[in-house]
Design an enzyme around this catalytic site. Structure first.
Site, short mmCIF file in Angstrom:
data_model
loop_
_atom_site.label_atom_id
_atom_site.label_comp_id
_atom_site.label_asym_id
_atom_site.label_seq_id
_atom_site.Cartn_x
_atom_site.Cartn_y
_atom_site.Cartn_z
N LYS A 188 0.82 -1.21 0.00
CA LYS A 188 0.00 0.00 0.00
C LYS A 188 0.86 1.27 0.00
O LYS A 188 2.07 1.22 0.26
CB LYS A 188 -0.95 -0.04 1.21
CG LYS A 188 -1.99 -1.17 1.14
CD LYS A 188 -3.01 -1.07 2.27
CE LYS A 188 -4.06 -2.17 2.20
NZ LYS A 188 -5.09 -2.02 3.25
N TYR A 209 -12.29 -2.58 -3.98
CA TYR A 209 -12.85 -2.76 -2.63
C TYR A 209 -14.38 -2.68 -2.62
O TYR A 209 -14.97 -2.30 -1.60
CB TYR A 209 -12.26 -1.72 -1.68
CG TYR A 209 -10.89 -2.07 -1.13
CD1 TYR A 209 -10.70 -3.21 -0.32
CD2 TYR A 209 -9.78 -1.28 -1.38
CE1 TYR A 209 -9.46 -3.52 0.21
CE2 TYR A 209 -8.52 -1.59 -0.85
CZ TYR A 209 -8.37 -2.71 -0.06
OH TYR A 209 -7.15 -3.02 0.47
N ASN A 222 -2.09 0.52 6.59
CA ASN A 222 -1.65 -0.75 7.17
C ASN A 222 -0.80 -1.62 6.25
O ASN A 222 -0.79 -2.84 6.34
CB ASN A 222 -2.83 -1.52 7.78
CG ASN A 222 -3.88 -1.91 6.75
OD1 ASN A 222 -3.74 -1.60 5.58
ND2 ASN A 222 -4.90 -2.61 7.19
N HIS A 262 -2.19 -5.32 1.49
CA HIS A 262 -3.47 -6.00 1.28
C HIS A 262 -3.17 -7.44 0.89
O HIS A 262 -2.19 -7.70 0.20
CB HIS A 262 -4.28 -5.36 0.14
CG HIS A 262 -5.35 -6.28 -0.38
ND1 HIS A 262 -6.57 -6.39 0.23
CD2 HIS A 262 -5.36 -7.18 -1.40
CE1 HIS A 262 -7.29 -7.31 -0.41
NE2 HIS A 262 -6.57 -7.80 -1.40
N GLU A 264 -9.56 -10.92 -7.58
CA GLU A 264 -8.60 -9.84 -7.42
C GLU A 264 -7.42 -9.97 -8.38
O GLU A 264 -6.91 -8.97 -8.90
CB GLU A 264 -8.11 -9.81 -5.97
CG GLU A 264 -9.24 -9.41 -5.01
CD GLU A 264 -8.82 -9.41 -3.55
OE1 GLU A 264 -7.65 -9.71 -3.25
OE2 GLU A 264 -9.67 -9.07 -2.70
P1 RTP Z 1 -7.16 -5.73 3.18
O1 RTP Z 1 -8.47 -6.09 2.50
O2 RTP Z 1 -6.69 -4.34 2.84
O3 RTP Z 1 -6.13 -6.78 2.99
O4 RTP Z 1 -7.41 -5.70 4.77
P2 RTP Z 1 -8.17 -6.76 5.65
O5 RTP Z 1 -8.68 -7.89 4.80
O6 RTP Z 1 -7.26 -7.10 6.78
O7 RTP Z 1 -9.37 -5.88 6.19
P3 RTP Z 1 -10.80 -5.58 5.52
O8 RTP Z 1 -11.83 -5.88 6.54
O9 RTP Z 1 -10.90 -6.24 4.17
O10 RTP Z 1 -10.77 -4.02 5.33
C1 RTP Z 1 -10.13 -3.40 4.22
C2 RTP Z 1 -9.32 -2.22 4.71
O11 RTP Z 1 -10.22 -1.24 5.20
C3 RTP Z 1 -9.65 -0.58 6.31
N1 RTP Z 1 -10.51 -0.75 7.48
N2 RTP Z 1 -10.77 0.20 8.31
N3 RTP Z 1 -11.77 1.73 10.48
C4 RTP Z 1 -12.09 0.45 10.37
O12 RTP Z 1 -12.80 -0.11 11.17
C5 RTP Z 1 -11.57 -0.30 9.25
N4 RTP Z 1 -11.83 -1.56 9.01
C6 RTP Z 1 -11.14 -1.84 7.87
C7 RTP Z 1 -8.30 -1.22 6.60
O13 RTP Z 1 -7.30 -0.38 6.05
C8 RTP Z 1 -8.38 -2.53 5.87
O14 RTP Z 1 -7.11 -2.96 5.45
MG MG Z 2 -9.81 -7.56 3.07
#
Ligand code: RTP
Ligand code: MG
Length: 143
Positions: free
Chosen positions: A11, A51, A114, A117, A128
């Protein structure tokens, strides 16, 4: 165990920190191989489409804003159990909750910035990978 492919993105925060190489090394050291890669500046439409599953979530606007804030490096990782292995290497979404030694624990700033991804299932991975790469851009491993 099956050989899988997964979509990984370094990222904008991690690109800005100049840790592309360190992150790719983590994947390689864990037995995953890069079979496609490119550096891109995502447009708003690119990030929204990628997304789309989070469209209704309160953090969607911030997520799209962050993902378009600078260039990203997108790669396809291949190897045994690649989807889960990549998620383990990444650590928890919120770096404060990420296990020591994970990419997010070591390089991420916040839940928004973070570092990486990774696809969360083989079904997501197929969508994806196809979102960013044509089948002809995936190079078979040479080892
Ligand atoms: P990613 O898709 O980016 O790999 O991350 P992830 O699976 O660990 O998390 P996901 O639930 O898919 O969420 C995508 C991205 O959205 C942001 N996020 N912010 N403020 C919040 O509660 C929140 N929850 C998610 C994070 O940057 C996350 O990587
Ligand atoms: Mg995710």
């Amino acid at each position: 165990m099956a050989v899988e492919r997964t979509l990984s993105i370094i990222k904008p925060d991690a690109v800005a920190k100049n840790v592309i190489g360190q992150i790719l090394s983590r994947f390689e050291n864990a037995g995953l191989s890069v079979v496609a890669a490119k550096m891109v500046q995502l447009s708003q439409a690119d990030a929204e489409g990628f997304y789309a599953e989070h469209k209704e979530r309160p953090f969607f606007k911030d997520l799209v804003g962050f993902m378009t804030s600078g260039p990203v490096v997108v790669q396809v990782l291949e190897g045994e159990n690649a989807v889960l292995k990549n998620r383990e290497l990444m650590g928890a979404t919120n770096p404060k909750e990420a296990d020591a030694g994970t990419i997010r624990a070591d390089f991420a700033e916040s839940i928004d910035a973070n570092a990486v991804h990774g696809s969360d299932s083989t079904t997501s991975a197929a969508r994806e990978v196809a979102y960013f790469f044509a089948e002809t851009e995936l190079c078979p491993r040479t080892r």
